[in-house]
Enzyme design. Structure first.
Site, PDB file in Angstrom:
ATOM      1  CG  ASP A   1      16.114   1.959   6.062  1.00 34.06           C
ATOM      2  OD1 ASP A   1      17.294   1.813   5.696  1.00 34.06           O
ATOM      3  OD2 ASP A   1      15.790   2.290   7.213  1.00 34.06           O
TER       4      ASP A   1
ATOM      5  CG  MET B   1       1.425  17.027  -4.701  1.00 32.48           C
ATOM      6  SD  MET B   1       2.046  15.879  -5.946  1.00 32.48           S
ATOM      7  CE  MET B   1       3.702  15.625  -5.375  1.00 32.48           C
TER       8      MET B   1
END
EC number: 4.6.1.17
Length: 158
Positions: free
Chosen positions: A128, A113
């Site tokens: 972004d 993860m």
């Protein structure tokens, strides 16, 4: 509901107790990609983007994200990571960027993860920082490509 380790007998989510598992070296690798216009790659190569050094910033964001995975994914254990490497490369064939993260710990649970989070946040940071230049970008192909350590042993994607 038996056999599902993150659910109790009544179907409620729970964090798995790894306290009895042996401490071993655990490692995971994840990869992903961000596709964009060739003109976007040219702007990055030339250092001509409005927000500066996008690759270095996205690599750092990925490292920081790996360290915060337990804050983002509700049932993840907080881990003391011993290594986090995030590498982002320009790939003219996509066109776009390939992202790779490698994460390591000595512990009682794996770091898949954390590697996935590093790649995901790295890609989001690229998006972004480049969205003013290219609105066509897509993020995808995020996956675990290898893991080692622990009870289930080593695994590499084919």
């Amino acid at each position: 509901m038996t056999g599902l380790t993150h659910l109790d007998g009544e179907g409620r989510a729970r964090m798995v107790d790894v306290g009895d598992k042996p401490v071993t070296t655990r490692q995971a690798e994840a990869r992903g990609e961000l596709r964009c216009l060739p003109e976007t790659l040219a702007a990055v190569r030339a250092g001509n983007t409005p927000k500066g050094s996008v690759i270095a910033t996205a690599e750092l964001a990925g490292v920081m994200a790996a360290k915060r995975t337990a804050d983002l994914i509700p049932l993840c254990h907080p881990l003391a990571l011993t290594k986090v490497v995030v590498e982002i490369a320009i790939d003219d064939a996509l066109p776009g960027f390939t992202l790779r993260a490698e994460v390591r710990t000595s512990g009682q649970t794996g770091v898949e993860m954390e590697a996935l989070t590093a790649v995901s946040v790295g890609a989001l940071t690229l998006f972004d920082m480049l969205k003013a230049v290219d609105r066509t970008m897509t993020i995808g192909a995020i996956r675990v490509t290898a893991k080692s350590g622990g009870r289930s042993g080593d695994w590499t994607a084919t």
